[in-house]
Design a protein around this motif. Structure first.
Motif, mmCIF file in Angstrom:
data_model
loop_
_atom_site.group_PDB
_atom_site.id
_atom_site.type_symbol
_atom_site.label_atom_id
_atom_site.label_comp_id
_atom_site.label_asym_id
_atom_site.label_seq_id
_atom_site.Cartn_x
_atom_site.Cartn_y
_atom_site.Cartn_z
ATOM 1 N N GLN A 232 0.833 -1.205 0.000
ATOM 2 C CA GLN A 232 0.000 0.000 0.000
ATOM 3 C C GLN A 232 0.865 1.251 0.000
ATOM 4 N N LEU A 233 1.975 1.216 0.757
ATOM 5 C CA LEU A 233 2.846 2.387 0.824
ATOM 6 C C LEU A 233 3.481 2.656 -0.533
ATOM 7 N N SER A 234 3.911 1.585 -1.212
ATOM 8 C CA SER A 234 4.582 1.825 -2.485
ATOM 9 C C SER A 234 3.576 2.256 -3.548
ATOM 10 N N ARG A 235 2.304 2.008 -3.307
ATOM 11 C CA ARG A 235 1.272 2.441 -4.256
ATOM 12 C C ARG A 235 0.750 3.838 -3.930
ATOM 13 N N ALA A 236 1.145 4.383 -2.776
ATOM 14 C CA ALA A 236 0.567 5.654 -2.341
ATOM 15 C C ALA A 236 0.839 6.768 -3.339
ATOM 16 N N ALA A 237 2.006 6.694 -4.021
ATOM 17 C CA ALA A 237 2.373 7.758 -4.960
ATOM 18 C C ALA A 237 1.336 7.904 -6.061
ATOM 19 N N GLY A 238 0.664 6.812 -6.394
ATOM 20 C CA GLY A 238 -0.327 6.867 -7.460
ATOM 21 C C GLY A 238 -1.612 7.545 -7.041
ATOM 22 N N SER A 239 -1.852 7.583 -5.731
ATOM 23 C CA SER A 239 -3.131 8.144 -5.306
ATOM 24 C C SER A 239 -3.085 9.654 -5.439
ATOM 25 N N ASN B 80 0.715 11.663 1.261
ATOM 26 C CA ASN B 80 0.853 11.639 2.714
ATOM 27 C C ASN B 80 -0.376 11.017 3.363
ATOM 28 N N ALA B 81 -1.561 11.426 2.852
ATOM 29 C CA ALA B 81 -2.790 10.918 3.458
ATOM 30 C C ALA B 81 -2.936 9.425 3.234
ATOM 31 N N SER B 82 -2.619 8.955 2.003
ATOM 32 C CA SER B 82 -2.851 7.515 1.813
ATOM 33 C C SER B 82 -1.767 6.684 2.502
ATOM 34 N N ARG B 83 -0.554 7.210 2.611
ATOM 35 C CA ARG B 83 0.461 6.495 3.416
ATOM 36 C C ARG B 83 0.011 6.431 4.868
ATOM 37 N N GLY B 84 -0.473 7.567 5.351
ATOM 38 C CA GLY B 84 -0.949 7.614 6.736
ATOM 39 C C GLY B 84 -2.047 6.601 6.962
ATOM 40 N N SER B 85 -2.961 6.549 6.002
ATOM 41 C CA SER B 85 -4.082 5.625 6.117
ATOM 42 C C SER B 85 -3.578 4.195 6.215
ATOM 43 N N ALA B 86 -2.608 3.832 5.347
ATOM 44 C CA ALA B 86 -2.097 2.455 5.348
ATOM 45 C C ALA B 86 -1.420 2.136 6.680
ATOM 46 N N ILE B 87 -0.597 3.088 7.183
ATOM 47 C CA ILE B 87 0.158 2.800 8.409
ATOM 48 C C ILE B 87 -0.758 2.765 9.624
ATOM 49 N N VAL B 88 -1.708 3.693 9.666
ATOM 50 C CA VAL B 88 -2.628 3.712 10.806
ATOM 51 C C VAL B 88 -3.477 2.449 10.822
ATOM 52 N N LYS B 89 -3.944 2.021 9.635
ATOM 53 C CA LYS B 89 -4.759 0.806 9.589
ATOM 54 C C LYS B 89 -3.942 -0.394 10.082
ATOM 55 N N SER B 90 -2.684 -0.452 9.634
ATOM 56 C CA SER B 90 -1.838 -1.563 10.058
ATOM 57 C C SER B 90 -1.647 -1.540 11.569
ATOM 58 N N GLU B 91 -1.404 -0.349 12.098
ATOM 59 C CA GLU B 91 -1.207 -0.222 13.544
ATOM 60 C C GLU B 91 -2.463 -0.660 14.298
ATOM 61 N N LEU B 92 -3.633 -0.212 13.806
ATOM 62 C CA LEU B 92 -4.878 -0.571 14.481
ATOM 63 C C LEU B 92 -5.140 -2.079 14.392
ATOM 64 N N ARG B 93 -4.861 -2.669 13.192
ATOM 65 C CA ARG B 93 -5.071 -4.109 13.040
ATOM 66 C C ARG B 93 -4.244 -4.885 14.058
#
Lengths: 547, 555
Positions: A232-239, B80-93
């Motif tokens: 997901q992190l490596s795909r974030a750039a596309g969002s 930044n927002a989608s990275r944050g979303s991924a990391i926060v979701k992982s942390e919560l899981r």
């Protein structure tokens, strides 16, 4: 069913669809018009003409402001109504294609999940007119109108705007499809892995904790989580790249328009106010245009849903599912029934081997036959052959005639089935019984409930109007079996098949339930075929068949 | 819904970092918006004043630079927002799983395990919209809107006043309309939810309908229900779309008022074009993030609703860890019981009590499980047999104490106990992996012996099983589960072995084999407890503990 059939069913008729487009276009044009007239008003006012010259622009500014909000509100109502209006056709269309193949043409395992998914996918289709077609059509028409107006004011600016919009459209489509599509494909697998591991972990928690093995499984899950998160992190750039690109192009068009427009000032009637209009209109047009990338995301989701619907609902009925042939004309037999199987085998659609091998037995009125066998021996397959959910080879006769001479619905008037997981409708107990015989009076319903041992339970819950909850959520496994049996008794099947009634019942209640069910089902000369993997006392049955 | 759930920041530490970087990016975005409006105004005004393109070239280049910055800042904010979303979701899981493990199987059975799985998996994915779309706009609203309003005030106080007066109207109207929508929805909630599940109900129950020959009549019903659903939904939408209407109207009317007021003052000469155009371009930007917040509000509310279930689990876990309960597994468990010889020794249960809320299931039970003896636990459904076992396992909070050979056991210590549950839970993998579960150095020979003992001689150790148990029959799975307990009992030299309904899926002959294996385990100087309602099992036991349904105490 093909994907295009699904999508076509979801598309409203023009008479319903066009008003939404019309109001959407009006709202978008008002948004562009608001900025254009405001820019014109202010730059023209700076030239200090008599106020009379500008009163029209002042009225227009206010009118566009009102129009933008009002038309948008009307558009949303009209277009939602149009999208909803396609739902009956689509739902009925899918449902009617499900009937001939249900249940066994729909896959054997996890059918419940599949159907839940199917319903969600069908409902997803309303997003095609609402979030795909409508925004794209409205954006395109607004773009064309704006390009024409700008081109009239300054042809070069019109060309720049047109090119800018075309590039935005191409990038918005291509980049979005490429990046987001790839990300979704890649993530779906990882997400599925994690989800499956999680479901396993939760269902095994008691054993894992008791055996001190929880930590190891948690570590495995954490590793799956890390893989998913890393992807997901490596795909974030596309969002967000597409919406950011739209902003970039809007700014670029403004800059280029200024570069092209400034040398033209004062020539051919191209004055300051016109420069302000051609330089600022692109900002508003691109804001409207920002809906297009979102439309592509919506399209990907909706078309994936349509694809799934198409894959679930087959075009042709598989050979393993019975259909009424030209000879299926006999009326359902009445009175005592003799059911005879000789060398019957059957297989599930898509399977490569038979699930039921060479079974022979006979059922007469009053018989209580126990069918035993380990899992995989074909017990449920036999039940489904008996009620004509599955086609068979060999001979299966009802009162001396092959079952294929009766319509499948006629066979089902004679042979009934209580499924392993009886389906209870999200309604009250009365409705859950009445569909078996809709002429039954309340007294008859209560009598049959007494017979299956549910009288006290129903009374405690406030009588026949008590609800059973979504998918019978408020009812235990044993009670569900009793309700299912009550239904079958009401329908008065001369032959009744009970498929593993204790499969979802606590072990210490199972034996009592089997006795109760057999006692209640017997009588009225009814023949009972009980399928069970748990031992059943011999005194309760008249014959035993081992698979 | 609250704009930001404080528990989000408490439980997901990563969220804070993304809030800060999101805030910085929002600041850059705001500066770029103001710069863009300022430079566009400069170019247009100076061009109208007669300056040639050459003189304006530096400003235009600067403008192009600002456009590039705006693009980059907007993009980075999304990344930044989608990275944050991924990391926060992982942390919560991760936290939820730890919390569920800590709360234990007893807690999980009081919930629906599938629902917990959905909450933790797809449920948290609903946070994506909240994180990637809603929160950045909320941050932007908090930063851009006040800054832009200040700039407008500074340039032209009359326009500033207009914007300041209209801005608060938006939240006020949205709240009012939100209330009205809620009132309509609550009134129609039951009807709407019934209509919305009706199609699912018909499709889900299709096989049942087919059995009763009712499948053909349902098409008309689907049509009618869907039409009803449409008209009922439209009735709600007519009101809930009003909030969007109020938002758009306030934003565009405010821009119109600013434009007309500037226009009039320009004609009168009370204002310069530079100020007028700049303010006109800024005014819509003050409303834009707020409009986006409104547009994402409902999707975000779904995400917050999903995450609040996660937070409820985390809250329950942190509440449980502050009060000592028996449900808390203790990682640092005591050393396994040493070799014991006394035949009279075993497990003494003293004053055991289990209650769920106000319902007392077991009240002050005393019992003795002798080493060397097979003890049966009997009683009708609901008499507390499962709770008795769950208390021994430390899965449910209980009072009283367990004393093994004179030594009081601490809860969470399970090394003295081998248990095989009612449900034959299979771990995906081989039979061998299932039998040796929890043993870091599996012993194939011992596993084979354990299987043979419980009548599983026909089951191969290398047979593959998936999590639904496919690969084995129901009876075979039950024997593998029993063998698992035997293996553990012998490897850890457990003093107590518990079998919960071990013969429910077995025929009479296999049941006899199983009873024989209980005897063998008891002969190894262990206390064997078997929960069963089968006559053959009860007859074979040395002692029988009978439980009765406890009297309910009033609330």
């Amino acid at each position: 069913m093909k994907r295009s059939d699904v999508i076509r069913l979801a598309q409203p008729r023009p008479r319903r669809f066009l008003p939404g487009v019309f109001f959407g276009l009006l709202s978008a044009l008002c948004a562009v018009g608001l900025l254009a007239t405001a820019a014109y008003l202010i730059t023209r006012a700076a030239e200090q003409p008599p106020i009379l010259y500008l009163s029209a622009a002042m009225v227009a500014v206010r009118a566009f402001a009102l129009g933008r909000a009002t038309f948008r509100y009307v558009e949303r109502l009209v277009s939602h109504d149009a999208a909803f209006a396609t739902m009956p056709e689509l739902r009925v269309g899918v449902y009617e294609r499900l009937i001939p193949v249900s249940p066994d043409g729909l896959g054997r395992s996890r059918r419940g999940d599949l159907l839940t998914r199917l319903v969600a996918d069908v409902d997803e289709q309303q997003n095609i007119p609402l979030r795909v077609v409508q925004p794209v059509v409205v954006s395109a028409l607004t773009a064309v109108a704006s390009v024409v107006v700008v081109w009239v004011l300054l042809p070069a600016a019109g060309v720049i705007l047109l090119v800018g919009l075309a590039v935005a459209f191409a990038l918005g489509t291509a980049v979005n499809a490429w990046i987001a599509g790839r990300a979704e494909r890649e993530l779906a697998g990882l997400r599925g892995d994690y989800q499956a591991g999680l479901a396993d972990y939760l269902s095994q928690l008691d054993v894992l904790v008791a055996y001190g093995a929880a930590e190891g499984r948690l570590a495995e899950l954490a590793a799956a989580d890390r893989r998913l998160t890393r992807a997901q992190l490596s795909r974030a750039a596309g969002s967000g790249i597409t919406s950011a690109l739209v902003v970039l192009l809007a700014g670029a068009v403004t800059v280029l328009t200024l570069v092209a427009g400034i040398p033209q000032l004062g020539s051919g009637g191209f004055e300051g106010p016109a420069l302000a209009v051609v330089a600022l209109v692109p900002l508003a047009v691109f804001e409207v245009f920002g809906m297009v990338p979102l439309a592509w995301s919506a399209w990907r989701q909706a078309s994936a849903s349509a694809e799934r619907i198409a894959s679930v609902v087959p075009d042709t009925v598989p050979a393993e599912i019975p259909v009424d042939g030209p000879t299926a004309v006999r009326p359902a037999p009445t009175g005592p029934v003799v059911l005879r199987l000789r060398g019957v085998s059957a297989r599930w659609p898509g399977a490569t081997a038979d699930a039921l091998h060479d079974v022979s037995f006979e059922v007469r009125a009053g018989d209580r036959i126990l069918v035993r066998g380990t899992s995989g021996a074909g017990k449920t397959t036999l039940a489904h052959v008996l009620v004509r959910f599955l086609e068979h080879r060999g001979s299966y006769e009802l009162n001396g005639f092959a079952v294929s001479e009766y319509p499948v619905d006629a066979v089902r008037q004679v042979v009934g089935l209580c499924e392993q997981r009886p389906y209870l409708f999200d309604d009250d107990i009365r409705q859950n019984l009445l569909f078996a015989r809709d002429t039954a009076s309340d007294e008859e319903l209560l009598a049959v409930l007494r017979r299956v041992g549910l009288e006290a339970w129903v009374e405690e819950r406030g009588g026949l109007t008590a609800r059973v909850g979504e998918r019978g959520a408020l009812v235990s496994g044993g009670q569900a079996q009793r309700i299912a049996l009550a239904r079958a008794i009401l329908a008065g099947f001369p032959v009744l098949v009970l498929d593993e009634p204790t499969a979802n019942v606590d072990p210490d209640r199972a034996d009592a339930l089997v006795e109760d069910l057999l006692a209640a089902a017997a009588g009225d000369e009814r023949a009972v075929v009980l399928i069970s993997h748990t031992p059943v006392p011999q005194r309760l049955v008249t014959a035993t068949l081992d698979l | 819904m609250r704009p930001v759930d404080p528990r989000l920041l408490r439980y997901a530490a990563a969220a804070r970092a993304f809030f800060v970087s999101g805030g910085l990016l929002a600041l850059v975005q705001t500066a770029a918006v103001i710069g863009f409006s300022f430079l566009v105004t400069q170019v247009i005004v100076r061009a109208i004043a007669g300056e040639p393109l050459d003189a304006l070239a530096p400003t235009l280049l600067l403008l192009a630079g600002v456009v590039a910055v705006r693009f980059l800042a907007g993009w980075l904010a999304d990344v930044n927002a989608s990275r944050g979303s991924a990391i926060v979701k992982s942390e919560l899981r991760g936290r939820v799983l730890t919390a569920v493990t800590q709360l234990g199987p007893g807690w999980l059975t009081s919930r629906n395990a599938t629902a917990v799985g959905v909450t933790t998996g797809p449920g948290l994915d609903a946070l994506d919209t909240y994180f990637a779309k809603y929160l950045p706009q909320l941050v932007l609203t908090a930063i851009a809107t006040p800054l832009i309003v200040v700039v407008i005030w500074w340039q032209d106080w009359i326009s500033g006043l207009i914007v300041t007066l209209t801005l608060p109207l938006i939240p006020v109207f949205m709240v009012l309309i939100g209330w009205a929508t809620q009132a309509v929805q609550t009134r129609q909630w039951e009807k709407l939810s019934r209509l919305s599940t009706a199609f699912l109900d018909v499709v889900g129950g299709l096989s049942t309908l087919t059995i009763y020959g009712r499948q053909h009549r349902q098409a008309a019903r689907i049509r009618a229900v869907t039409d009803d659903y449409r008209s009922e939904t439209m009735r709600v939408l007519r009101i809930s779309f009003l909030s969007g209407f109020a938002l758009e109207l306030a934003a565009s009317l405010s821009v119109a008022l600013v434009a007309v007021s500037i226009g009039v003052r320009l004609i009168e000469g009370g204002l310069g074009l530079t100020v007028g155009l700049f303010v006109l371009l800024l005014a819509p930007e003050a409303f834009l993030p707020l409009r986006n917040v409104g547009a994402q509000f409902h999707a975000a509310a779904d995400g917050v609703a999903a995450s609040s279930e996660v937070f409820d689990i985390l809250d329950a876990a942190s509440a449980a860890s502050t009060e000592p309960t028996a449900a808390t597994p203790d990682a640092a468990s005591a050393a396994p019981a040493g070799p014991l010889v006394s035949a009279a020794s075993g497990l003494a249960v003293r004053g055991l009590g289990v209650r769920y809320g106000d319902t007392v299931v077991i009240d002050g039970l005393d019992a003795q499980l002798r080493r060397g003896a097979v003890t049966a636990l009997a009683g009708e459904s609901g008499s507390g047999k499962s709770s008795f076992v769950a208390a021994m396992l430390g899965f449910v909070p209980h009072s009283g104490e367990l004393v093994l050979d004179g030594r009081s056991l601490s809860s969470g210590d399970r090394d003295w106990l081998a248990w095989s549950g009612q449900r034959a839970v299979m771990i995906p993998g081989t039979v061998s992996r299932n039998v040796t579960l929890g043993d870091e150095a599996p012993d194939e020979t011992a596993a084979r012996a354990a299987l043979d003992l419980v009548g599983g001689g026909d089951i191969r150790l290398d047979t593959l099983i998936d999590s639904s148990g496919d690969g084995l029959s129901g009876g075979q799975a039950q024997r593998v589960a029993s063998a698992r307990a035997v293996y553990r009992a012998r490897r850890l030299d457990c003093a107590v072995v518990v079998f919960d309904e071990p013969s429910s899926a077995l025929d009479a002959a296999t049941e006899r084999d199983l009873i024989g294996s209980l005897r063998v385990l008891a002969g190894e100087d262990r206390a064997v407890l078997v929960v069963s309602h089968r006559r053959a099992v009860l007859d074979a036991a040395d002692e029988v503990i009978r439980l009765r349904v406890a009297e309910e105490v009033g609330p």
